[in-house]
Design an enzyme around this catalytic site. Structure first.
Site, short mmCIF file in Angstrom:
data_model
loop_
_atom_site.label_atom_id
_atom_site.label_comp_id
_atom_site.label_asym_id
_atom_site.label_seq_id
_atom_site.Cartn_x
_atom_site.Cartn_y
_atom_site.Cartn_z
N LEU A 1 15.18 89.87 -28.52
CA LEU A 1 16.67 89.74 -28.41
C LEU A 1 16.94 90.24 -26.89
CD1 LEU A 1 17.89 91.05 -31.76
CD2 LEU A 1 17.86 88.74 -31.09
N GLY B 1 17.98 87.29 -20.69
CA GLY B 1 17.19 86.77 -19.64
C GLY B 1 17.65 85.57 -19.40
N GLY C 1 11.33 79.42 -22.48
CA GLY C 1 10.57 78.36 -22.21
C GLY C 1 8.91 78.41 -22.55
N CYS D 1 5.40 76.06 -26.51
CA CYS D 1 5.74 75.70 -27.94
C CYS D 1 7.38 75.48 -28.20
CB CYS D 1 4.93 76.95 -28.58
SG CYS D 1 3.09 76.93 -28.30
N LYS E 1 9.53 72.70 -27.27
CA LYS E 1 9.02 71.24 -28.05
C LYS E 1 9.30 71.37 -29.49
CE LYS E 1 4.63 71.19 -28.31
NZ LYS E 1 4.42 71.59 -29.75
N LYS F 1 6.45 83.37 -18.88
CA LYS F 1 6.21 85.00 -19.42
C LYS F 1 5.00 85.24 -18.77
CE LYS F 1 3.01 83.93 -23.31
NZ LYS F 1 2.72 84.22 -24.75
N ARG G 1 5.08 75.42 -18.08
CA ARG G 1 5.74 74.48 -18.81
C ARG G 1 7.16 74.79 -19.40
NH1 ARG G 1 0.80 72.82 -22.67
NH2 ARG G 1 0.24 75.15 -22.17
#
Length: 203
Positions: free
Chosen positions: A19, A22, A26, A29, A32, A89, A96
């Site tokens: 939570l 930010g 992205g 996983c 998509k 991250k 991606r």
């Protein structure tokens, strides 16, 4: 705001871990998978409105970050902006669907020049941003990327950015705008005296 996220996280069924404010989510996983669920719903005549709203909100969040930077700097045409972190991250080279890609594109489209550094994400970012690379200088470290920059945009919360020397950082810069999109330095007592400091979801 961060206060609302903290309160929600007190519910054990939710947890505070995912939570944090930010620039958007992205990676390979989650974007998509959420898009796939919406499409599967359409096939079966079900409107997955909550998931679709989350996808839309994520895209808007990235655009809001661009708008915030442009607004607070009173325009960014011809200005140099340092982006710290390109991967979606820390501790990965995965770029991606990283927020950095869309935000960098937005900053360049508003006239900015970009200096970028990421411990692992530069190689992949170069080809994902190939059409914009004439406006991007990829740097070997945070020192060279912040040199003569008018603003810093911290995009990914790598541990090495947490311990960065803020005084030295400011002294290398041409101006002192700092957009901390991961709220890494909100508790640092020096940051607001050194920079025009803008975290996410709090003052």
């Amino acid at each position: 705001t961060q206060e609302i996220a903290t309160a929600m996280g007190m519910d054990g069924r939710i947890s505070p871990k995912f939570l944090h404010c930010g620039p958007g989510y992205g990676g390979s996983c989650f974007p998509k998978d959420t898009a796939a669920i919406v499409e599967i719903g359409k096939e079966y005549g079900e409107d997955m409105s909550v998931i679709a709203a989350a996808i839309s909100a994520n895209e808007k969040q990235k655009q809001k970050m661009v708008e915030k930077i442009v607004r607070e700097m009173n325009g960014i045409s011809g200005k140099t902006i340092c982006v710290l972190g390109l991967s979606f991250k820390p501790d990965t080279d995965d770029v991606r669907d990283a927020p950095s890609i869309d935000i960098i594109k937005g900053l360049i489209e508003n006239g900015a020049n970009i200096k970028a550094y990421c411990p692992k994400g530069i190689k992949e970012a170069k080809w994902r941003l190939e059409a914009y690379n004439n406006k991007i200088k990829y740097c070997k470290d945070e020192e060279s990327s912040t040199q003569d920059a008018e603003a810093i945009v911290l995009m990914t919360e790598w541990n090495q950015f947490r311990g960065i020397n803020l005084e030295e950082l400011k002294n290398r810069m041409k101006d002192n705008f700092y957009f901390d999109l991961r709220n890494v330095h909100t508790k640092n007592c020096k940051v607001r005296s050194l920079f025009k400091y803008y975290p996410v979801g709090q003052k």
